[in-house]
Design an enzyme around this catalytic site. Structure first.
Site, PDB file in Angstrom:
ATOM      1  N   HIS A 177       1.668   6.934  -0.873  1.00 52.16           N
ATOM      2  CA  HIS A 177       0.764   6.117  -0.059  1.00 52.16           C
ATOM      3  C   HIS A 177      -0.495   5.886  -0.873  1.00 52.16           C
ATOM      4  O   HIS A 177      -1.191   6.839  -1.225  1.00 52.16           O
ATOM      5  CB  HIS A 177       0.450   6.847   1.253  1.00 52.16           C
ATOM      6  CG  HIS A 177       0.112   5.908   2.370  1.00 52.16           C
ATOM      7  ND1 HIS A 177      -1.107   5.282   2.452  1.00 52.16           N
ATOM      8  CD2 HIS A 177       0.842   5.483   3.422  1.00 52.16           C
ATOM      9  CE1 HIS A 177      -1.108   4.510   3.542  1.00 52.16           C
ATOM     10  NE2 HIS A 177       0.062   4.617   4.140  1.00 52.16           N
ATOM     11  N   HIS A 190       0.796  -1.227   0.000  1.00 54.90           N
ATOM     12  CA  HIS A 190       0.000   0.000   0.000  1.00 54.90           C
ATOM     13  C   HIS A 190       0.833   1.284   0.000  1.00 54.90           C
ATOM     14  O   HIS A 190       0.259   2.377  -0.037  1.00 54.90           O
ATOM     15  CB  HIS A 190      -0.924   0.009   1.228  1.00 54.90           C
ATOM     16  CG  HIS A 190      -0.136   0.095   2.506  1.00 54.90           C
ATOM     17  ND1 HIS A 190       0.495  -0.999   3.054  1.00 54.90           N
ATOM     18  CD2 HIS A 190       0.164   1.138   3.299  1.00 54.90           C
ATOM     19  CE1 HIS A 190       1.139  -0.632   4.142  1.00 54.90           C
ATOM     20  NE2 HIS A 190       0.955   0.666   4.323  1.00 54.90           N
TER      21      HIS A 190
END
Length: 151
Positions: free
Chosen positions: A73, A58
């Site tokens: 992110h 992620h």
């Protein structure tokens, strides 16, 4: 020396204040820009050339030779997905070019789990005044300049 930081995803560039997480929206991690990604399966690409310093499904950090590092992110709280729906294409320590595919993911799938798919793009360990030419509005495609960092 100045490094241009490209968008890792296609979508709508926006200010960090739009990120639904105070760590990013208050620039606690560092200054930058966020991108609200277009829906559907897509690749997240390296925003700069350098070494993959940190790699999670992620999120990832690319460190340029001069020391500038950029965090990408993919969504907010997406660590809770435990990698589900994310496919890594590089390994920690790999040298990558700007625009190289790092992770495949599906922002629409992330949202279906109740998480925001917004992508903060953060310059780590630099003062806000080190950033220039911030792009905080308008559509971008992967690779379009989001800001530059003076190292």
């Amino acid at each position: 020396m100045s490094i241009e930081v490209g968008s890792p995803v296609a979508g709508l560039a926006t200010g960090l204040a739009e990120v639904p997480d105070p760590v990013f929206s208050q620039a606690m991690v560092g200054p930058g820009v966020a991108v609200k990604p277009s829906g559907g399966r897509a690749d997240a690409v390296a925003p700069i050339a350098g070494t993959v310093a940190t790699l999670h499904p992620h999120a990832f950090v690319i460190a340029a030779p001069g020391g500038t590092a950029v965090l990408v992110h993919l969504g907010i709280d997406t660590v809770k997905l435990k990698g589900e729906g994310f496919e890594l294409h590089v390994a920690k320590g790999d040298e990558v070019e700007a625009g190289q595919r790092i992770v495949s993911w599906d922002p629409t799938e992330v949202e279906s789990h109740g998480y925001s798919s917004i992508c903060p793009v953060i310059a780590l360990e630099v003062a806000p005044e080190a950033l220039a030419d911030l792009r905080e509005d308008g559509q971008v495609v992967a690779g379009d300049a989001l800001f530059s960092v003076t190292a």
